[in-house]
Design a protein around this motif. Structure first.
Motif, PDB file in Angstrom:
ATOM      1  N   LEU A   1       1.005  -0.563   0.003  1.00 24.14           N
ATOM      2  CA  LEU A   1      -0.106   0.236   0.088  1.00 24.14           C
ATOM      3  C   LEU A   1       0.685   1.634  -0.090  1.00 24.14           C
ATOM      4  O   LEU A   1       0.649   2.072  -0.528  1.00 24.14           O
ATOM      5  N   ALA A   2       2.412   1.657   0.783  1.00 24.16           N
ATOM      6  CA  ALA A   2       2.548   2.276   0.789  1.00 24.16           C
ATOM      7  C   ALA A   2       4.072   2.501  -0.650  1.00 24.16           C
ATOM      8  O   ALA A   2       3.901   3.479  -1.135  1.00 24.16           O
ATOM      9  N   ILE A   3       4.162   1.730  -1.486  1.00 22.49           N
ATOM     10  CA  ILE A   3       4.536   2.033  -2.909  1.00 22.49           C
ATOM     11  C   ILE A   3       3.369   2.167  -3.826  1.00 22.49           C
ATOM     12  O   ILE A   3       3.793   3.097  -4.876  1.00 22.49           O
ATOM     13  N   ALA A   4       1.774   1.579  -3.406  1.00 23.78           N
ATOM     14  CA  ALA A   4       0.904   2.330  -3.924  1.00 23.78           C
ATOM     15  C   ALA A   4       1.285   3.808  -3.473  1.00 23.78           C
ATOM     16  O   ALA A   4       0.763   5.226  -4.967  1.00 23.78           O
ATOM     17  N   ASN A   5       1.208   4.266  -2.756  1.00 24.18           N
ATOM     18  CA  ASN A   5       1.207   5.340  -2.611  1.00 24.18           C
ATOM     19  C   ASN A   5       2.555   6.875  -2.718  1.00 24.18           C
ATOM     20  O   ASN A   5       2.222   7.348  -3.275  1.00 24.18           O
ATOM     21  N   PHE A   6       3.465   5.689  -3.023  1.00 27.76           N
ATOM     22  CA  PHE A   6       4.464   6.648  -3.379  1.00 27.76           C
ATOM     23  C   PHE A   6       3.946   6.674  -5.181  1.00 27.76           C
ATOM     24  O   PHE A   6       5.043   7.670  -5.343  1.00 27.76           O
ATOM     25  N   ALA A   7       3.899   5.585  -5.685  1.00 24.46           N
ATOM     26  CA  ALA A   7       2.971   5.754  -6.937  1.00 24.46           C
ATOM     27  C   ALA A   7       2.488   6.385  -7.779  1.00 24.46           C
ATOM     28  O   ALA A   7       1.450   5.960  -8.293  1.00 24.46           O
ATOM     29  N   ARG A   8       2.641   7.972  -6.192  1.00 27.17           N
ATOM     30  CA  ARG A   8       1.378   8.779  -7.391  1.00 27.17           C
ATOM     31  C   ARG A   8       1.627  10.133  -7.928  1.00 27.17           C
ATOM     32  O   ARG A   8       1.324  11.302  -7.965  1.00 27.17           O
ATOM     33  N   ASN A   9       3.245   9.505  -8.610  1.00 26.08           N
ATOM     34  CA  ASN A   9       3.349  11.038  -9.740  1.00 26.08           C
ATOM     35  C   ASN A   9       4.316   9.952 -10.948  1.00 26.08           C
ATOM     36  O   ASN A   9       4.860   9.233 -10.514  1.00 26.08           O
ATOM     37  N   ASP A  10       4.659  10.223 -11.388  1.00 23.26           N
ATOM     38  CA  ASP A  10       5.703   9.872 -13.018  1.00 23.26           C
ATOM     39  C   ASP A  10       6.562   9.725 -11.947  1.00 23.26           C
ATOM     40  O   ASP A  10       7.558   9.173 -12.316  1.00 23.26           O
ATOM     41  N   GLY A  11       7.684  11.230 -11.622  1.00 28.74           N
ATOM     42  CA  GLY A  11       8.467  10.614 -11.522  1.00 28.74           C
ATOM     43  C   GLY A  11       9.141   9.687 -10.368  1.00 28.74           C
ATOM     44  O   GLY A  11       9.732   8.528 -10.479  1.00 28.74           O
ATOM     45  N   ASN A  12       8.404   9.569  -9.355  1.00 25.58           N
ATOM     46  CA  ASN A  12       8.537   8.208  -8.189  1.00 25.58           C
ATOM     47  C   ASN A  12       8.362   7.264  -8.730  1.00 25.58           C
ATOM     48  O   ASN A  12       9.159   6.412  -8.671  1.00 25.58           O
ATOM     49  N   CYS A  13       7.252   7.003 -10.014  1.00 23.68           N
ATOM     50  CA  CYS A  13       7.021   5.826 -10.978  1.00 23.68           C
ATOM     51  C   CYS A  13       7.890   5.322 -11.746  1.00 23.68           C
ATOM     52  O   CYS A  13       8.311   4.001 -11.439  1.00 23.68           O
ATOM     53  N   ILE A  14       8.440   6.790 -12.273  1.00 27.83           N
ATOM     54  CA  ILE A  14       9.994   5.929 -13.017  1.00 27.83           C
ATOM     55  C   ILE A  14      11.035   5.622 -11.907  1.00 27.83           C
ATOM     56  O   ILE A  14      11.595   4.459 -12.311  1.00 27.83           O
ATOM     57  N   HIS A  15      11.521   6.365 -11.410  1.00 26.36           N
ATOM     58  CA  HIS A  15      12.462   6.683 -10.278  1.00 26.36           C
ATOM     59  C   HIS A  15      11.809   4.928  -9.982  1.00 26.36           C
ATOM     60  O   HIS A  15      13.317   3.804  -9.853  1.00 26.36           O
ATOM     61  N   MET A  16      11.162   4.094  -9.434  1.00 27.47           N
ATOM     62  CA  MET A  16      10.998   3.237  -8.656  1.00 27.47           C
ATOM     63  C   MET A  16      10.476   1.846  -9.715  1.00 27.47           C
ATOM     64  O   MET A  16      11.249   0.739  -9.081  1.00 27.47           O
ATOM     65  N   VAL A  17      10.150   1.880 -11.103  1.00 26.10           N
ATOM     66  CA  VAL A  17      10.571   0.584 -12.394  1.00 26.10           C
ATOM     67  C   VAL A  17      11.882   1.021 -12.285  1.00 26.10           C
ATOM     68  O   VAL A  17      12.562  -0.529 -12.448  1.00 26.10           O
ATOM     69  N   ASP A  18      12.567   1.580 -12.226  1.00 28.25           N
ATOM     70  CA  ASP A  18      14.070   1.561 -12.769  1.00 28.25           C
ATOM     71  C   ASP A  18      14.671   0.697 -11.476  1.00 28.25           C
ATOM     72  O   ASP A  18      15.903   0.384 -11.763  1.00 28.25           O
ATOM     73  N   ASN A  19      14.613   1.399 -10.756  1.00 29.79           N
ATOM     74  CA  ASN A  19      15.722   1.097  -9.036  1.00 29.79           C
ATOM     75  C   ASN A  19      14.806  -1.226  -8.728  1.00 29.79           C
ATOM     76  O   ASN A  19      15.040  -0.989  -7.264  1.00 29.79           O
ATOM     77  N   GLY A  20      14.072  -1.700  -9.900  1.00 23.08           N
ATOM     78  CA  GLY A  20      13.450  -3.140  -9.504  1.00 23.08           C
ATOM     79  C   GLY A  20      12.469  -3.177  -8.624  1.00 23.08           C
ATOM     80  O   GLY A  20      12.471  -4.757  -7.454  1.00 23.08           O
ATOM     81  N   ILE A  21      11.287  -2.043  -8.109  1.00 21.82           N
ATOM     82  CA  ILE A  21      10.963  -2.553  -7.205  1.00 21.82           C
ATOM     83  C   ILE A  21       9.458  -3.426  -8.074  1.00 21.82           C
ATOM     84  O   ILE A  21       8.990  -4.193  -7.235  1.00 21.82           O
ATOM     85  N   VAL A  22       9.289  -3.463  -9.020  1.00 25.52           N
ATOM     86  CA  VAL A  22       8.272  -4.670 -10.038  1.00 25.52           C
ATOM     87  C   VAL A  22       9.177  -5.964  -9.428  1.00 25.52           C
ATOM     88  O   VAL A  22       7.889  -6.732  -9.399  1.00 25.52           O
ATOM     89  N   GLN A  23       9.850  -6.571  -9.367  1.00 24.79           N
ATOM     90  CA  GLN A  23      10.354  -7.808  -9.451  1.00 24.79           C
ATOM     91  C   GLN A  23       9.856  -7.855  -7.654  1.00 24.79           C
ATOM     92  O   GLN A  23       8.919  -9.508  -7.267  1.00 24.79           O
ATOM     93  N   LYS A  24       9.637  -7.180  -6.545  1.00 26.37           N
ATOM     94  CA  LYS A  24       9.278  -7.240  -5.578  1.00 26.37           C
ATOM     95  C   LYS A  24       7.954  -7.984  -4.943  1.00 26.37           C
ATOM     96  O   LYS A  24       7.601  -8.633  -4.481  1.00 26.37           O
ATOM     97  N   LEU A  25       7.397  -6.612  -5.683  1.00 27.59           N
ATOM     98  CA  LEU A  25       5.630  -6.699  -5.476  1.00 27.59           C
ATOM     99  C   LEU A  25       5.257  -8.227  -6.857  1.00 27.59           C
ATOM    100  O   LEU A  25       5.069  -9.116  -6.756  1.00 27.59           O
ATOM    101  N   MET A  26       6.057  -8.470  -7.684  1.00 28.37           N
ATOM    102  CA  MET A  26       5.597  -9.819  -8.446  1.00 28.37           C
ATOM    103  C   MET A  26       6.506 -10.744  -7.721  1.00 28.37           C
ATOM    104  O   MET A  26       5.228 -11.682  -7.577  1.00 28.37           O
ATOM    105  N   ASP A  27       6.990 -10.531  -7.316  1.00 30.66           N
ATOM    106  CA  ASP A  27       7.418 -12.255  -5.947  1.00 30.66           C
ATOM    107  C   ASP A  27       6.787 -12.234  -5.102  1.00 30.66           C
ATOM    108  O   ASP A  27       6.241 -12.970  -4.047  1.00 30.66           O
ATOM    109  N   LEU A  28       6.263 -11.043  -4.161  1.00 30.51           N
ATOM    110  CA  LEU A  28       5.345 -11.158  -3.617  1.00 30.51           C
ATOM    111  C   LEU A  28       3.273 -11.606  -4.244  1.00 30.51           C
ATOM    112  O   LEU A  28       3.285 -12.596  -3.344  1.00 30.51           O
ATOM    113  N   LEU A  29       2.919 -11.613  -4.993  1.00 29.68           N
ATOM    114  CA  LEU A  29       2.181 -11.714  -5.732  1.00 29.68           C
ATOM    115  C   LEU A  29       2.332 -13.603  -6.027  1.00 29.68           C
ATOM    116  O   LEU A  29       0.978 -14.241  -5.278  1.00 29.68           O
ATOM    117  N   ASP A  30       3.198 -13.805  -6.343  1.00 24.49           N
ATOM    118  CA  ASP A  30       3.815 -15.182  -6.324  1.00 24.49           C
ATOM    119  C   ASP A  30       3.179 -15.612  -5.188  1.00 24.49           C
ATOM    120  O   ASP A  30       3.114 -16.807  -5.176  1.00 24.49           O
TER     121      ASP A  30
END
Length: 607
Positions: free
Chosen positions: A338-367
């Motif tokens: 939920l915190a990541i979803a809240n940090f992801a509320r503007n393009d700059g933050n989203c781009i930074h997080m995707v470039d720093n591997g957050i997507v893999q962490k979320l996919m592992d969690l979903l798994d």
């Protein structure tokens, strides 16, 4: 018991013209009896009719006044005695006594009024009517800075009285707020933070008032954030922390206060609690972990407070929250996502997080939550992915990281909140991504599930998102294969229904998708379009003055495409479209007017 009966009789007879001494003895006897058995003695007092007598004894001049007020305070601890106290006319003389200077009289009067108001609508009304709250608020103001034991005791009683007076009563709470009680209470908390009883009263009073919107604006002008955080840091006992949490949660809904709490160092306190409680299985620790991590997520809902904690993705708080996602605690996984979803509320933050591997962490969690997973964690992780997929530059990166495949594992979910987020995530991912839209649009399992969800009448959100994703698959892929898959799965009728949606954006998406179907695969879809009565719907949209210009425009584009089909062309001819369209030639919107001329020419040629 005999002594009590005698005392009560004497009180009734002598109250009018007795000497103070004989009264004093009777009152002592009553107080003694109350100390031994409050309930039974109170019943006797009620039956004796002596309550009415007390009204005449409550005078500032009498030396017995404090004792009479004390008896009323004791009696009113019983619920069944509160209304009789009001009916006996005790409230106006008690309120008058609030103006006297004698501390003992003030103390007992405050207790009496507070107890009569406890859970009693009649008691509160009577005190309100007599103007009691105003005088008490003035007392709080003038006593606020005094730290001697007697003043602190009086402050505690007055706080308690206001609390009982306004508890769960919006009107009376608003009245206190308008009297300016909030800055006074905040000041009290700061000055008397060493006094446990008074601090507790202040906190309960805050808890009462903080639910009201108007209170939050007033709190924002005080240093409440600083005082609460200071107090919080001193607490060791769970109950005390819990009490402060109960005030922090409603206050933290206000964006200005969110930022003040962050600046006052609340986040560090919360992170510390998480660290201390994360591996504990004690009930209190589990509760604290939940409250602290929930509050952390709430602080991130404010744009300024969130950005301050993100610190360009370098912030220690952001890093700590990231470490919650792989945790073994469901509560922390949830809060982290939920915190990541809240940090992801503007393009700059989203781009930074995707470039720093957050997507893999979320996919592992979903798994970890595919089989018999925790629904709230699934929902939160999908929310985060959906938000991250909004910036255009993130879409291709997330697709190549395998997000679509990870999300599709939840197609089997029967939980509407998960279905809703899954659909939203896929729709964000394929926006302007032709290849991905084609791949997903040819996925028969997905399309069949979408068609099924388009009929989820009980869940408007899921139904709307399914329709929008069906349309998006066609609009972004512009693929014949995708259209064929959707026709074969029975999706056409839903797109036609979507064209009648109350939301212009959905109507438009449907019309554009239908125009692509008509342009690319008209023969395949012809029967379904006919059965869904598309032509009649378009006639209605064009005739309706309330239709938005873009709806009129896209409806005409679609008509031009449909006349390539013989049965559909016959329907168009039979419905006097020319009449409606010739009116639109003079439409105030130039694009609509131009399209009307073109459509009129096309229809004239075909007829």
């Amino acid at each position: 018991a005999d002594n009590l009966s005698d005392a009560l009789k004497k009180l009734k007879i002598t109250s009018t013209d007795s000497t103070a001494d004989s009264l004093e003895g009777c009152l002592d006897c009553v107080l003694q009896a109350l100390a031994q058995n409050n309930m039974e003695t109170s019943e006797k007092i009620q039956k004796s009719g002596v309550l009415q007598v007390f009204a005449s004894l409550l005078t500032p001049q009498s030396s017995c006044t404090a004792k009479v007020a004390n008896i009323i305070a004791e009696v009113a601890r019983n619920e069944f005695m509160r209304n009789p106290c009001v009916d006996a006319g005790l409230i106006p003389p008690l309120v008058q006594l609030l103006n006297c200077k004698d501390q003992e009289v003030l103390l007992q009067t405050g207790r009496a009024l507070g107890n009569i108001c406890y859970d009693s609508h009649e008691g509160r009304n009577a005190v309100d009517h007599a103007g009691g709250a105003h005088i008490v608020v003035d007392h709080l103001r003038s006593l606020c800075s005094k730290t001697d034991p007697a003043s602190e005791k009086l402050l505690t009683v007055f706080c308690g009285m206001l609390m009982n007076y306004s508890n769960e009563n919006d009107t009376l709470q608003s009245q206190l707020i308008n009297m300016g009680v909030i800055p006074t209470l905040v000041k009290l908390l700061g000055i008397h933070c060493q006094n446990a009883a008074l601090t507790e009263m202040c906190l309960v009073a805050f808890g009462n008032l903080a639910e009201l919107e108007s209170s939050k604006e007033q709190f924002a002008y005080t240093n409440i954030a600083e005082e609460l955080v200071k107090l919080f840091k001193k607490q060791i006992e769970h109950d005390k922390k819990e009490m402060i949490f109960e005030v922090l949660a409603p206050l933290a809904e206000n964006d200005v206060i969110k930022l003040q709490l962050v600046e006052a160092g609340l986040v560090e306190c919360l992170l510390e609690i998480v660290q201390k409680t994360v591996d504990s299985d004690k009930e209190d620790d589990i509760a604290e972990l939940k409250t602290a991590s929930d509050l952390m997520v709430l602080l991130l809902l404010g744009d300024e407070s969130m950005q301050k904690l993100f610190e360009g993705g370098k912030g220690s708080v952001f890093q700590r929250v990231l470490s919650w996602i792989p945790s073994n605690s469901h509560q922390l996984q949830l809060a982290g996502a939920l915190a990541i979803a809240n940090f992801a509320r503007n393009d700059g933050n989203c781009i930074h997080m995707v470039d720093n591997g957050i997507v893999q962490k979320l996919m592992d969690l979903l798994d970890r939550h595919v089989e018999d997973g925790n629904v709230t964690v699934q929902h939160a992780a999908l929310s985060a992915l959906r938000n991250l997929a909004i910036p255009v530059v993130n879409k291709a990166k997330m697709l190549s990281a395998g997000v679509a495949e990870a999300v599709l594992k939840f197609l089997r979910s029967e939980m509407p909140p998960v279905q809703f987020k899954l659909l939203g995530t896929l729709r964000m991912l394929i926006d302007a991504q032709a290849e991905a839209a084609e791949q997903l649009g040819k996925n028969v399992k997905l399309v069949e599930r979408l068609v099924e969800w388009c009929e989820a009448k009980d869940h408007a959100g899921v139904m709307g998102e399914s329709n929008r994703l069906l349309s998006a698959l066609i609009r972004h892929s512009k693929s014949k294969d995708v259209i064929r898959t959707i026709v074969q799965s029975g999706g056409i009728k839903h797109l036609v229904t979507m064209a009648t949606s109350e939301h212009v954006i959905m109507q438009n998406e449907a019309l554009v998708a239908l125009a692509l179907i008509a342009a690319l695969e008209l023969v395949t879809a012809e029967k379904d379009l006919e059965n869904a009565q598309l032509v009649q719907i378009l006639h209605r949209l064009l005739s309706d003055d309330r239709s938005a210009p873009e709806i009129k425009y896209n409806s005409m584009v679609l008509i031009c495409a449909l006349i390539g089909s013989e049965p559909l062309q016959k329907e168009v001819q039979s419905m006097a479209f020319l009449e409606v369209i010739s009116k639109l030639r003079s439409h105030e919107n130039k694009t609509v007017a131009q399209q009307a001329s073109l459509t009129e020419q096309r229809l004239a040629v075909e007829s």
